[in-house]
Design a protein around this motif. Structure first.
Motif, short mmCIF file in Angstrom:
data_model
loop_
_atom_site.label_atom_id
_atom_site.label_comp_id
_atom_site.label_asym_id
_atom_site.label_seq_id
_atom_site.Cartn_x
_atom_site.Cartn_y
_atom_site.Cartn_z
N LEU A 22 5.04 3.52 12.98
CA LEU A 22 3.86 3.20 12.18
C LEU A 22 2.98 2.15 12.86
CD1 LEU A 22 5.26 3.23 8.53
CD2 LEU A 22 3.87 4.96 9.68
N SER A 23 3.60 1.18 13.50
CA SER A 23 2.79 0.16 14.18
C SER A 23 2.02 0.76 15.36
CB SER A 23 3.64 -1.03 14.63
OG SER A 23 4.64 -0.60 15.52
N GLN A 24 2.62 1.75 16.04
CA GLN A 24 1.91 2.44 17.12
C GLN A 24 0.76 3.27 16.56
OE1 GLN A 24 5.39 4.39 18.70
NE2 GLN A 24 5.38 3.09 20.54
N VAL A 25 0.96 3.88 15.40
CA VAL A 25 -0.10 4.65 14.76
C VAL A 25 -1.25 3.71 14.38
CG1 VAL A 25 -0.71 6.10 12.79
CG2 VAL A 25 1.47 6.44 13.95
N GLN A 26 -0.92 2.52 13.88
CA GLN A 26 -1.96 1.53 13.58
C GLN A 26 -2.81 1.26 14.81
OE1 GLN A 26 0.77 -1.57 12.02
NE2 GLN A 26 -0.83 -1.93 10.50
N VAL A 37 -5.96 -0.71 9.45
CA VAL A 37 -5.23 -0.64 8.18
C VAL A 37 -3.98 -1.49 8.30
CG1 VAL A 37 -6.05 1.66 7.54
CG2 VAL A 37 -3.97 1.44 8.88
N THR A 38 -3.53 -2.01 7.18
CA THR A 38 -2.30 -2.77 7.19
C THR A 38 -1.12 -1.80 7.26
OG1 THR A 38 -2.01 -2.74 4.79
CG2 THR A 38 -3.32 -4.56 5.72
N TYR A 39 0.01 -2.34 7.61
CA TYR A 39 1.23 -1.52 7.70
C TYR A 39 1.50 -0.87 6.35
CZ TYR A 39 6.02 -0.25 8.96
OH TYR A 39 7.17 0.44 9.23
N MET A 40 1.36 -1.64 5.27
CA MET A 40 1.64 -1.11 3.93
C MET A 40 0.63 -0.02 3.56
SD MET A 40 3.62 -0.94 1.42
CE MET A 40 4.69 -2.33 1.37
N GLU A 41 -0.63 -0.20 3.89
CA GLU A 41 -1.62 0.84 3.62
C GLU A 41 -1.26 2.13 4.36
OE1 GLU A 41 -5.76 -1.65 2.95
OE2 GLU A 41 -5.02 -1.35 4.99
N LEU A 42 -0.87 1.99 5.61
CA LEU A 42 -0.50 3.15 6.40
C LEU A 42 0.75 3.81 5.82
CD1 LEU A 42 -1.02 4.97 8.81
CD2 LEU A 42 0.27 3.34 10.22
#
Length: 94
Positions: A22-26, A37-42
């Motif tokens: 998810l952090s890589q997608v961010q 976007v924040t991690y939680m939003e993602l």
């Protein structure tokens, strides 16, 4: 130009299917579309997508060198006594 919601979701799903975290997608969203976007939003967005999280978990565990959990073998269920055992129960151990 900001992508449509459908384009954004398809991009996110494609990134996850490629094995990105998810952090890589961010990071990819920020670099490709300028979307922050924040991690939680993602994480909330991905909850609505058809993502195989078991596949993601297996990749993450492999990257850490961990083995997937194997189920603990269970003993077989107790067997019902036969009619002969009801009539002639075994002697109790001494």
């Amino acid at each position: 130009m900001e992508p449509t919601e459908a384009t954004r979701n398809q991009f996110i799903q494609q990134c996850l299917e490629e094995g990105m975290s998810l952090s890589q997608v961010q990071d990819q969203l920020a670099q490709t579309y300028g979307i922050h976007v924040t991690y939680m939003e993602l994480r909330m967005l991905t909850a609505e997508l058809q993502v195989n999280w078991e596949k993601q978990d297996a990749r993450a565990m492999a990257a850490r060198g961990a083995k997937p959990a194997t189920p603990t073998p269970q003993p077989p269920p107790p067997q019902e006594p036969t009619p002969e055992e009801w009539e002639n129960p075994p002697a109790p151990p001494s």
